[in-house]
Design a protein around this motif. Sequence first.
Motif, short mmCIF file in Angstrom:
data_model
loop_
_atom_site.label_atom_id
_atom_site.label_comp_id
_atom_site.label_asym_id
_atom_site.label_seq_id
_atom_site.Cartn_x
_atom_site.Cartn_y
_atom_site.Cartn_z
N SER A 77 7.59 -7.54 16.31
CA SER A 77 7.27 -7.43 14.45
C SER A 77 6.29 -6.30 14.18
O SER A 77 5.76 -5.90 15.15
N LEU A 78 6.73 -5.77 12.93
CA LEU A 78 5.78 -4.87 12.35
C LEU A 78 5.45 -5.24 10.98
O LEU A 78 6.33 -5.71 10.06
N PHE A 79 4.08 -5.62 10.75
CA PHE A 79 3.72 -5.84 9.48
C PHE A 79 2.93 -5.00 8.65
O PHE A 79 2.27 -4.10 9.20
N VAL A 80 3.36 -4.98 7.43
CA VAL A 80 2.64 -4.04 6.77
C VAL A 80 1.99 -4.97 5.29
O VAL A 80 2.68 -5.38 4.56
N GLY A 81 0.75 -4.60 5.02
CA GLY A 81 0.14 -5.07 3.82
C GLY A 81 0.12 -4.37 2.71
O GLY A 81 -0.09 -3.18 2.83
N ILE A 82 0.64 -4.75 1.54
CA ILE A 82 0.68 -3.98 0.17
C ILE A 82 -0.38 -4.61 -0.55
O ILE A 82 -0.10 -5.89 -1.26
N TRP A 83 -1.23 -3.82 -1.16
CA TRP A 83 -2.04 -4.21 -2.30
C TRP A 83 -1.58 -3.72 -3.53
O TRP A 83 -1.29 -2.50 -4.05
N ASP A 84 -1.30 -4.60 -4.51
CA ASP A 84 -1.02 -4.48 -5.94
C ASP A 84 -1.20 -5.77 -6.80
O ASP A 84 -0.69 -6.72 -6.27
N ARG A 85 -1.69 -5.69 -7.96
CA ARG A 85 -1.77 -6.79 -8.70
C ARG A 85 -0.65 -7.82 -8.89
O ARG A 85 -0.97 -8.98 -9.10
N THR A 86 0.34 -6.98 -9.05
CA THR A 86 1.52 -7.99 -9.13
C THR A 86 2.46 -8.00 -8.03
O THR A 86 2.91 -8.95 -7.59
N TYR A 87 2.75 -6.73 -7.36
CA TYR A 87 3.72 -6.92 -6.24
C TYR A 87 3.08 -6.93 -4.93
O TYR A 87 3.64 -6.52 -3.69
N GLY A 88 2.07 -7.16 -4.83
CA GLY A 88 0.92 -7.33 -3.60
C GLY A 88 1.73 -8.48 -2.65
O GLY A 88 2.20 -9.43 -3.24
N SER A 89 1.81 -7.90 -1.35
CA SER A 89 2.60 -8.78 -0.44
C SER A 89 2.19 -8.32 1.22
O SER A 89 1.53 -7.47 1.59
N LEU A 90 3.08 -9.11 1.87
CA LEU A 90 3.14 -8.85 3.36
C LEU A 90 4.56 -8.49 3.66
O LEU A 90 5.45 -9.56 3.48
N LEU A 91 4.73 -7.53 4.12
CA LEU A 91 6.11 -7.01 4.47
C LEU A 91 6.30 -7.40 6.00
O LEU A 91 5.52 -6.85 6.87
N GLU A 92 7.07 -7.74 6.45
CA GLU A 92 7.80 -8.11 7.97
C GLU A 92 9.08 -7.08 8.20
O GLU A 92 9.92 -7.79 7.61
N TYR A 93 8.88 -6.48 9.34
CA TYR A 93 10.20 -5.94 9.88
C TYR A 93 10.25 -6.28 11.50
O TYR A 93 9.20 -6.69 12.02
#
Length: 442
Positions: A413-429
């Motif tokens: 797995s590869l995880f990417v943390g995204i910071w944004d007030r609306t679209y902040g999330s955790l992406l998983e590949y």
Amino acid sequence: MSDQRTDDADLIDEYEYVEDDMDEDLRERELLGSDSDADEYGYLDKKADTSSAQARRGRDIQGIPWERLSITREKYRQTRLEQYKNYENIAHSGEGSKKECNITKSGGKYYEFRHNSRSVKSTILHFQLRNLVWATSKHDVYLMSHSSVIHWSSLTCNKSEVLNVSGHVAPTEKHPGSLLEGFSQTQVSTLAVKDNLLVAGGFQGELICKNLYRPGVSFCTRTTYDDNAITNAVEIYATYSGAVHFTASNNDCRIRNFDMGTFQLTKHFQFPWPVNHTSLSPDGKLLVIVGDNPDGIMVDSRDGKVIASLSGHLDFSFASAWHPDGMTFATGNQDKTCRVWDARNLSKSVAVLKGNLGAIRSIRYTTDGRYMAMAEPADFVHVFDAKNGYEEEQEIDFFGEISGISFSPDTESLFVGIWDRTYGSLLEYGRRRNYSYLDSLF
């Protein structure tokens, strides 16, 4: 590094976000800049998430409804590429590094999109420090979300709070040198999680250590009372004897090594400039140190003596990582490049890999050494085929500031943390394989 915190407005100002073409249209649809508690603190219905099946049917992986906007994704991407301003401590360093960059083949397909979890809000406190996401298995991730360290299970899609630093934090165990009075309202600048151990570093030199399998906090200390005391990076590692240690890199120009069994300081080295990141070689003998100087250094991990200088970057560096083979390593810089070095000949880097928008702020290798990932401040994570000389890459493309990246220890797995007030999330590949039966596990 800059002794500067950031909040929502600060980060946007720092990078001069380009929203003029689509900002009004987005706000009319309440898609960007929402102040609602549901968006800000992550209490979102799981329907806002995106699965791999939905992405294959054409849904945007972040759930951005481009069909309802007055600008296409392609047009907005081009606008970002043209107008995004990279932060530099040395003027024009990004332009100066272009001529040395390797030409890499795009189109690599090493990791495929698996899931985007918008209920997991990954956040950033300092705009230059992006090591706030850590995977301890292919399903278990730890990350900073506002004042809390959160555990996310991608298997059960549940999150839980592991540590909250918004109030008072004090150790529940007694160790020599531990501050029994603890800390109040710690601002976490960096994080490291490995196996069952967690270390959080703060803006005032704080270090908070916790065993994930035990309640409470194990150890608290303040490494320095220097005015420029921010903890820039922490690395947890196991010695050949099996003891677990961690190294803290600090803005007071020092690195400190602690034994996590006793929480005692074992080594303490000082350098001429603030240390932004440190990486220990797999055999434990060498340290790569980068910071507020274009040149990094390699030192002997036993006594801190300088072995060699690493010359080539044009700005300050904030990332480093060793390949598991113990012969090569990489450094990431605000000149928009990642340089790969061979420890047997440090006169010149063996590869110069370029970013699209800005500084390379995080670097990770898979444990098998096959792939290396480097993260820019926003929008792009590049995964290179390290086994074949970094000649081909996969470019993971999205919108938002990157809080951290992490491969799982088994490389699946590869995880990417995204910071944004609306679209902040955790992406998983998930790692692509030549067989398909593993799909049944996810």
